[in-house]
Design a protein around this motif. Structure first.
Motif, PDB file in Angstrom:
ATOM      1  N   UNK A   1     -18.024  -4.432   7.809  1.00  0.00           N
ATOM      2  CA  UNK A   1     -16.989  -3.769   7.022  1.00  0.00           C
ATOM      3  C   UNK A   1     -16.622  -2.451   7.695  1.00  0.00           C
ATOM      4  N   UNK A   2     -15.352  -2.264   7.978  1.00  0.00           N
ATOM      5  CA  UNK A   2     -14.845  -1.028   8.579  1.00  0.00           C
ATOM      6  C   UNK A   2     -14.084  -0.282   7.492  1.00  0.00           C
ATOM      7  N   UNK A   3     -14.636   0.846   7.018  1.00  0.00           N
ATOM      8  CA  UNK A   3     -14.057   1.561   5.867  1.00  0.00           C
ATOM      9  C   UNK A   3     -13.968   3.056   6.155  1.00  0.00           C
ATOM     10  N   UNK A   4     -13.062   3.475   7.043  1.00  0.00           N
ATOM     11  CA  UNK A   4     -12.931   4.903   7.353  1.00  0.00           C
ATOM     12  C   UNK A   4     -11.932   5.611   6.457  1.00  0.00           C
ATOM     13  N   UNK A   5     -12.128   6.913   6.303  1.00  0.00           N
ATOM     14  CA  UNK A   5     -11.096   7.786   5.751  1.00  0.00           C
ATOM     15  C   UNK A   5     -10.197   8.187   6.922  1.00  0.00           C
ATOM     16  N   UNK A   6      -9.148   8.931   6.640  1.00  0.00           N
ATOM     17  CA  UNK A   6      -8.256   9.418   7.697  1.00  0.00           C
ATOM     18  C   UNK A   6      -8.996  10.386   8.617  1.00  0.00           C
ATOM     19  N   UNK A   7      -8.522  10.504   9.831  1.00  0.00           N
ATOM     20  CA  UNK A   7      -8.967  11.544  10.749  1.00  0.00           C
ATOM     21  C   UNK A   7      -7.834  12.556  10.793  1.00  0.00           C
ATOM     22  N   UNK A   8      -7.916  13.552   9.918  1.00  0.00           N
ATOM     23  CA  UNK A   8      -6.781  14.422   9.628  1.00  0.00           C
ATOM     24  C   UNK A   8      -6.200  15.031  10.894  1.00  0.00           C
ATOM     25  N   UNK A   9      -4.898  14.904  11.035  1.00  0.00           N
ATOM     26  CA  UNK A   9      -4.214  15.432  12.201  1.00  0.00           C
ATOM     27  C   UNK A   9      -4.196  14.481  13.375  1.00  0.00           C
TER      28      UNK A   9
ATOM     29  N   UNK B   1      -5.294  10.388  13.020  1.00  0.00           N
ATOM     30  CA  UNK B   1      -5.033   9.011  12.617  1.00  0.00           C
ATOM     31  C   UNK B   1      -5.084   8.879  11.097  1.00  0.00           C
ATOM     32  N   UNK B   2      -4.246   8.002  10.573  1.00  0.00           N
ATOM     33  CA  UNK B   2      -4.375   7.639   9.169  1.00  0.00           C
ATOM     34  C   UNK B   2      -5.611   6.752   9.021  1.00  0.00           C
ATOM     35  N   UNK B   3      -6.029   6.532   7.778  1.00  0.00           N
ATOM     36  CA  UNK B   3      -7.197   5.674   7.548  1.00  0.00           C
ATOM     37  C   UNK B   3      -6.949   4.262   8.065  1.00  0.00           C
ATOM     38  N   UNK B   4      -5.736   3.747   7.861  1.00  0.00           N
ATOM     39  CA  UNK B   4      -5.411   2.402   8.342  1.00  0.00           C
ATOM     40  C   UNK B   4      -5.421   2.350   9.864  1.00  0.00           C
ATOM     41  N   UNK B   5      -4.870   3.372  10.509  1.00  0.00           N
ATOM     42  CA  UNK B   5      -4.878   3.415  11.977  1.00  0.00           C
ATOM     43  C   UNK B   5      -6.295   3.508  12.512  1.00  0.00           C
TER      44      UNK B   5
ATOM     45  N   UNK C   1      -2.686   6.407  -1.717  1.00  0.00           N
ATOM     46  CA  UNK C   1      -1.793   5.333  -2.160  1.00  0.00           C
ATOM     47  C   UNK C   1      -1.882   4.147  -1.202  1.00  0.00           C
ATOM     48  N   UNK C   2      -1.919   4.446   0.097  1.00  0.00           N
ATOM     49  CA  UNK C   2      -1.951   3.379   1.095  1.00  0.00           C
ATOM     50  C   UNK C   2      -3.256   2.591   1.020  1.00  0.00           C
ATOM     51  N   UNK C   3      -4.378   3.293   0.776  1.00  0.00           N
ATOM     52  CA  UNK C   3      -5.669   2.610   0.667  1.00  0.00           C
ATOM     53  C   UNK C   3      -5.685   1.673  -0.538  1.00  0.00           C
ATOM     54  N   UNK C   4      -5.138   2.127  -1.653  1.00  0.00           N
ATOM     55  CA  UNK C   4      -5.090   1.279  -2.842  1.00  0.00           C
ATOM     56  C   UNK C   4      -4.141   0.112  -2.623  1.00  0.00           C
ATOM     57  N   UNK C   5      -3.035   0.370  -1.924  1.00  0.00           N
ATOM     58  CA  UNK C   5      -2.098  -0.710  -1.606  1.00  0.00           C
ATOM     59  C   UNK C   5      -2.761  -1.766  -0.740  1.00  0.00           C
ATOM     60  N   UNK C   6      -3.566  -1.321   0.248  1.00  0.00           N
ATOM     61  CA  UNK C   6      -4.267  -2.267   1.118  1.00  0.00           C
ATOM     62  C   UNK C   6      -5.256  -3.114   0.332  1.00  0.00           C
ATOM     63  N   UNK C   7      -5.867  -2.519  -0.690  1.00  0.00           N
ATOM     64  CA  UNK C   7      -6.887  -3.226  -1.468  1.00  0.00           C
ATOM     65  C   UNK C   7      -6.304  -4.059  -2.601  1.00  0.00           C
ATOM     66  N   UNK C   8      -5.226  -3.558  -3.221  1.00  0.00           N
ATOM     67  CA  UNK C   8      -4.736  -4.174  -4.461  1.00  0.00           C
ATOM     68  C   UNK C   8      -3.323  -4.725  -4.365  1.00  0.00           C
ATOM     69  N   UNK C   9      -2.619  -4.430  -3.265  1.00  0.00           N
ATOM     70  CA  UNK C   9      -1.219  -4.838  -3.205  1.00  0.00           C
ATOM     71  C   UNK C   9      -0.362  -3.891  -4.022  1.00  0.00           C
ATOM     72  N   UNK C  10       0.712  -4.409  -4.595  1.00  0.00           N
ATOM     73  CA  UNK C  10       1.626  -3.577  -5.368  1.00  0.00           C
ATOM     74  C   UNK C  10       2.944  -3.400  -4.646  1.00  0.00           C
ATOM     75  N   UNK C  11       3.859  -2.730  -5.321  1.00  0.00           N
ATOM     76  CA  UNK C  11       5.218  -2.544  -4.819  1.00  0.00           C
ATOM     77  C   UNK C  11       5.520  -1.052  -4.686  1.00  0.00           C
TER      78      UNK C  11
END
Length: 242
Positions: A4-12, A14-18, A49-59
């Motif tokens: 499981x790869x679960x990072x937070x952002x690296x501020x300045x 990369x985003x958490x997804x990147x 918001x992006x982390x929750x979107x990745x986990x739960x979807x949504x619009x």
């Protein structure tokens, strides 16, 4: 092997997804046969918001809102239709990312835009709203957000104040104007600082928003007055709550 790869952002940087994608590539090279799952995480600030979107979807709901200095910008929030729930980040409309360093002005910066996003979610029928508190450029005690929702901040003469910290020493009463029926609102953060004092919001988080020693003293007095008036008008004192 399952990783499981679960990072937070690296501020300045990369985003958490990147960051998750980059770590995924590295792990895949080291362990070619592994099953790798990406799950970006966040702390209530940028990327929540992006982390929750990745986990739960949504619009994604898109609308115009005001930035910390009142300029119209394009903003968005996450809508989870099945739960009639919204996920809103203060960093979206009220974030430091909208301001150049020389524009940071904690006496004038407002959370009004965040209130506009909340009001839109309420109008959409939200039963629950999660608000991520990190990354904001503001130190206004939430008065901008409240003003966008219909609250009015008044002087002793009944004149309406601008909902910014610079006005708060003149505040004597708070009145409800056209305030919608409020759903459950949950604040998402990873800290427990109170409003005032050496460990308070202004002293700890203000410097990154442009607060210096002089403005810190003013903001402490301004927010203390806000707490006094809110306690008197609403019968609840928030100053010692985290």
């Amino acid at each position: 092997m399952r990783i499981l790869v679960a990072p937070d952002k690296l501020k300045g940087s990369l985003s958490a997804a990147e960051a998750a994608r980059a770590i995924h590539r590295g792990v895949a090279q080291a362990f070619p046969g592994a099953t790798i799952v990406e799950m970006p995480v966040a702390d209530g600030g940028e990327g929540t918001m992006e982390a929750i979107h990745a986990a739960r979807g949504g619009e994604w709901m898109h609308l115009n809102a005001r930035d910390p200095l009142g300029r119209i910008i394009a903003a968005r929030y996450l809508w989870l239709a099945k739960e009639s729930a919204a996920v809103i980040g203060m960093c979206e409309a009220s974030g430091m990312r909208h301001l150049k360093k020389e524009e940071r002005n904690p006496l004038e910066a407002s959370t009004f835009g965040t209130g506009e996003l909340i009001r839109d979610a309420i109008a959409r029928g939200a039963k629950r709203i999660l608000v991520g508190l990190g990354g904001s450029a503001t130190n206004d005690g939430g008065i901008g957000m409240a003003a966008a929702l219909g609250y009015r901040f008044l002087t002793s003469d009944g004149e309406e104040l601008r909902a910014v910290p610079a006005s708060l020493l003149a505040l004597t009463s708070i009145r409800m104007g056209n305030v919608p029926a409020m759903p459950e609102i949950v604040a998402a953060c990873d800290v427990r600082n109170p409003l005032l004092g050496a460990n308070g919001a202004t002293r700890v988080y203000g410097p990154q928003k442009g607060v210096d020693e002089k403005s810190a003293e003013f903001l402490e007095q301004a927010l203390e007055n806000l707490a006094d008036v809110a306690a008197h008008d609403f019968g609840r004192d928030f100053r010692n709550e985290p």
